[in-house]
Scaffold this motif. Sequence first.
Motif, PDB file in Angstrom:
ATOM      1  N   ALA A  51       0.834  -1.203   0.000  1.00  0.00           N
ATOM      2  CA  ALA A  51       0.000   0.000   0.000  1.00  0.00           C
ATOM      3  C   ALA A  51       0.872   1.257   0.000  1.00  0.00           C
ATOM      4  O   ALA A  51       0.560   2.237  -0.674  1.00  0.00           O
ATOM      5  N   ARG A  52       1.988   1.205   0.716  1.00  0.00           N
ATOM      6  CA  ARG A  52       2.913   2.338   0.722  1.00  0.00           C
ATOM      7  C   ARG A  52       3.514   2.549  -0.661  1.00  0.00           C
ATOM      8  O   ARG A  52       3.615   3.668  -1.156  1.00  0.00           O
ATOM      9  N   TYR A  53       3.923   1.437  -1.306  1.00  0.00           N
ATOM     10  CA  TYR A  53       4.465   1.546  -2.657  1.00  0.00           C
ATOM     11  C   TYR A  53       3.408   2.073  -3.626  1.00  0.00           C
ATOM     12  O   TYR A  53       3.721   2.828  -4.541  1.00  0.00           O
ATOM     13  N   ALA A  54       2.151   1.707  -3.421  1.00  0.00           N
ATOM     14  CA  ALA A  54       1.067   2.231  -4.271  1.00  0.00           C
ATOM     15  C   ALA A  54       0.931   3.738  -4.070  1.00  0.00           C
ATOM     16  O   ALA A  54       0.789   4.488  -5.046  1.00  0.00           O
ATOM     17  N   LYS A  55       0.998   4.188  -2.824  1.00  0.00           N
ATOM     18  CA  LYS A  55       0.930   5.629  -2.541  1.00  0.00           C
ATOM     19  C   LYS A  55       2.096   6.369  -3.184  1.00  0.00           C
ATOM     20  O   LYS A  55       1.977   7.526  -3.561  1.00  0.00           O
ATOM     21  N   ASP A  56       3.234   5.682  -3.290  1.00  0.00           N
ATOM     22  CA  ASP A  56       4.426   6.282  -3.888  1.00  0.00           C
ATOM     23  C   ASP A  56       4.408   6.239  -5.415  1.00  0.00           C
ATOM     24  O   ASP A  56       5.375   6.652  -6.054  1.00  0.00           O
ATOM     25  N   GLY A  57       3.321   5.700  -5.995  1.00  0.00           N
ATOM     26  CA  GLY A  57       3.177   5.721  -7.445  1.00  0.00           C
ATOM     27  C   GLY A  57       3.353   4.389  -8.166  1.00  0.00           C
ATOM     28  O   GLY A  57       3.248   4.341  -9.391  1.00  0.00           O
ATOM     29  N   ARG A  58       3.643   3.317  -7.464  1.00  0.00           N
ATOM     30  CA  ARG A  58       3.746   1.988  -8.105  1.00  0.00           C
ATOM     31  C   ARG A  58       2.363   1.575  -8.576  1.00  0.00           C
ATOM     32  O   ARG A  58       1.388   1.745  -7.841  1.00  0.00           O
ATOM     33  N   PRO A  59       2.250   1.041  -9.769  1.00  0.00           N
ATOM     34  CA  PRO A  59       0.938   0.602 -10.261  1.00  0.00           C
ATOM     35  C   PRO A  59       0.339  -0.500  -9.385  1.00  0.00           C
ATOM     36  O   PRO A  59       0.997  -1.489  -9.081  1.00  0.00           O
ATOM     37  N   ARG A  60      -0.911  -0.314  -8.985  1.00  0.00           N
ATOM     38  CA  ARG A  60      -1.583  -1.306  -8.135  1.00  0.00           C
ATOM     39  C   ARG A  60      -1.650  -2.668  -8.820  1.00  0.00           C
ATOM     40  O   ARG A  60      -1.643  -3.698  -8.154  1.00  0.00           O
ATOM     41  N   LYS A  61      -1.675  -2.650 -10.140  1.00  0.00           N
ATOM     42  CA  LYS A  61      -1.724  -3.913 -10.879  1.00  0.00           C
ATOM     43  C   LYS A  61      -0.471  -4.756 -10.573  1.00  0.00           C
ATOM     44  O   LYS A  61      -0.552  -5.963 -10.441  1.00  0.00           O
ATOM     45  N   MET A  62       0.673  -4.098 -10.471  1.00  0.00           N
ATOM     46  CA  MET A  62       1.920  -4.803 -10.154  1.00  0.00           C
ATOM     47  C   MET A  62       1.947  -5.273  -8.698  1.00  0.00           C
ATOM     48  O   MET A  62       2.672  -6.188  -8.346  1.00  0.00           O
ATOM     49  N   LEU A  63       1.156  -4.643  -7.854  1.00  0.00           N
ATOM     50  CA  LEU A  63       1.145  -4.952  -6.432  1.00  0.00           C
ATOM     51  C   LEU A  63       0.035  -5.930  -6.046  1.00  0.00           C
ATOM     52  O   LEU A  63       0.028  -6.441  -4.923  1.00  0.00           O
ATOM     53  N   ALA A  64      -0.863  -6.193  -6.975  1.00  0.00           N
ATOM     54  CA  ALA A  64      -2.030  -7.038  -6.667  1.00  0.00           C
ATOM     55  C   ALA A  64      -1.644  -8.393  -6.091  1.00  0.00           C
ATOM     56  O   ALA A  64      -2.274  -8.883  -5.149  1.00  0.00           O
ATOM     57  N   GLN A  65      -0.596  -9.001  -6.620  1.00  0.00           N
ATOM     58  CA  GLN A  65      -0.193 -10.323  -6.124  1.00  0.00           C
ATOM     59  C   GLN A  65       0.204 -10.298  -4.650  1.00  0.00           C
ATOM     60  O   GLN A  65      -0.008 -11.267  -3.918  1.00  0.00           O
ATOM     61  N   PHE A  66       0.755  -9.192  -4.185  1.00  0.00           N
ATOM     62  CA  PHE A  66       1.145  -9.076  -2.786  1.00  0.00           C
ATOM     63  C   PHE A  66      -0.089  -8.982  -1.889  1.00  0.00           C
ATOM     64  O   PHE A  66      -0.137  -9.582  -0.820  1.00  0.00           O
ATOM     65  N   PHE A  67      -1.095  -8.237  -2.360  1.00  0.00           N
ATOM     66  CA  PHE A  67      -2.353  -8.156  -1.616  1.00  0.00           C
ATOM     67  C   PHE A  67      -3.049  -9.518  -1.584  1.00  0.00           C
ATOM     68  O   PHE A  67      -3.580  -9.928  -0.560  1.00  0.00           O
ATOM     69  N   GLU A  68      -3.043 -10.216  -2.720  1.00  0.00           N
ATOM     70  CA  GLU A  68      -3.674 -11.539  -2.774  1.00  0.00           C
ATOM     71  C   GLU A  68      -3.019 -12.509  -1.803  1.00  0.00           C
ATOM     72  O   GLU A  68      -3.701 -13.254  -1.093  1.00  0.00           O
ATOM     73  N   THR A  69      -1.694 -12.515  -1.773  1.00  0.00           N
ATOM     74  CA  THR A  69      -0.964 -13.385  -0.845  1.00  0.00           C
ATOM     75  C   THR A  69      -1.312 -13.033   0.597  1.00  0.00           C
ATOM     76  O   THR A  69      -1.521 -13.923   1.431  1.00  0.00           O
ATOM     77  N   ALA A  70      -1.386 -11.747   0.887  1.00  0.00           N
ATOM     78  CA  ALA A  70      -1.716 -11.314   2.244  1.00  0.00           C
ATOM     79  C   ALA A  70      -3.124 -11.738   2.627  1.00  0.00           C
ATOM     80  O   ALA A  70      -3.342 -12.244   3.731  1.00  0.00           O
ATOM     81  N   ALA A 107      -4.802 -14.275   1.563  1.00  0.00           N
ATOM     82  CA  ALA A 107      -4.808 -15.724   1.782  1.00  0.00           C
ATOM     83  C   ALA A 107      -4.189 -16.089   3.128  1.00  0.00           C
ATOM     84  O   ALA A 107      -4.662 -17.007   3.810  1.00  0.00           O
ATOM     85  N   ALA A 108      -3.150 -15.391   3.538  1.00  0.00           N
ATOM     86  CA  ALA A 108      -2.437 -15.725   4.777  1.00  0.00           C
ATOM     87  C   ALA A 108      -3.087 -15.130   6.022  1.00  0.00           C
ATOM     88  O   ALA A 108      -3.102 -15.758   7.071  1.00  0.00           O
ATOM     89  N   VAL A 109      -3.603 -13.918   5.897  1.00  0.00           N
ATOM     90  CA  VAL A 109      -4.181 -13.259   7.059  1.00  0.00           C
ATOM     91  C   VAL A 109      -5.492 -13.930   7.441  1.00  0.00           C
ATOM     92  O   VAL A 109      -5.822 -14.044   8.613  1.00  0.00           O
ATOM     93  N   GLY A 110      -6.221 -14.424   6.447  1.00  0.00           N
ATOM     94  CA  GLY A 110      -7.435 -15.179   6.726  1.00  0.00           C
ATOM     95  C   GLY A 110      -8.647 -14.314   6.951  1.00  0.00           C
ATOM     96  O   GLY A 110      -8.668 -13.140   6.615  1.00  0.00           O
ATOM     97  N   VAL A 111      -9.614 -14.922   7.565  1.00  0.00           N
ATOM     98  CA  VAL A 111     -10.919 -14.279   7.715  1.00  0.00           C
ATOM     99  C   VAL A 111     -11.230 -13.904   9.156  1.00  0.00           C
ATOM    100  O   VAL A 111     -12.356 -13.593   9.481  1.00  0.00           O
ATOM    101  N   ASP A 112     -10.251 -13.960  10.039  1.00  0.00           N
ATOM    102  CA  ASP A 112     -10.485 -13.547  11.422  1.00  0.00           C
ATOM    103  C   ASP A 112     -11.005 -12.118  11.426  1.00  0.00           C
ATOM    104  O   ASP A 112     -10.579 -11.284  10.633  1.00  0.00           O
ATOM    105  N   ASP A 113     -11.951 -11.858  12.321  1.00  0.00           N
ATOM    106  CA  ASP A 113     -12.531 -10.523  12.406  1.00  0.00           C
ATOM    107  C   ASP A 113     -11.718  -9.706  13.407  1.00  0.00           C
ATOM    108  O   ASP A 113     -12.143  -9.443  14.515  1.00  0.00           O
TER     109      ASP A 113
END
Length: 186
Positions: free
Chosen positions: A141-160, A162-168
């Motif tokens: 998210a920081r790299y996105a704020k710094d101008g990195r395309p979110r498309k290039m960062l999507a895989q990192f969000f997807e991995t997160a 999957a790992a963080v899960g559904v805990d509330d």
Amino acid sequence: MVGSLSTFFDAAIQLKYVDRAGWKAKAGVKHPESVADHAYSMCAIGMAMSDAMGLDTERVLKMIVLHDLGESIVGDYMPGQVSAKRKQAEEDSAIKKIISGLPAKVRTEYSRIWREYGQGRTKEARLVRRVDKFEMALQAARYAKDGRPRKMLAQFFETAHAAVGVDDDAMTKILKSLSPAPRRKK
């Protein structure tokens, strides 16, 4: 005693010079965070989450400090770069070397914490594993704020996600605010 600590201290300092490989290779970040940067952020997040959850925060912090320390010797492998078995064997060997000069009691404790993290069975180990990926999403998210395309960062969000899960909990809510959970393929 001083000489016996130097290998451990050298490994900690070396992490400042080990770039997080995925940011360079997968997101094109020229000067990515170091493994030490990642570990520091994880400590702050892990401390707050562990205290809020009533876990053993001292153990959580030690686990966070140890979890990537072997990368000071083996480097930061990206998922799939080497087999999980090889990565584990290399990091086990590195940790053994790094803690070899510590007093026996400390070495035993750190070795136990290292194994606990690897097995992922305790609440503390599961929290550290979640924090590892959550911190990655915050960095994305920081790299996105710094101008990195979110498309290039999507895989990192997807991995997160999957790992963080559904805990509330706070991590899940914050992660969802950074990037909606990916849609499941049917």
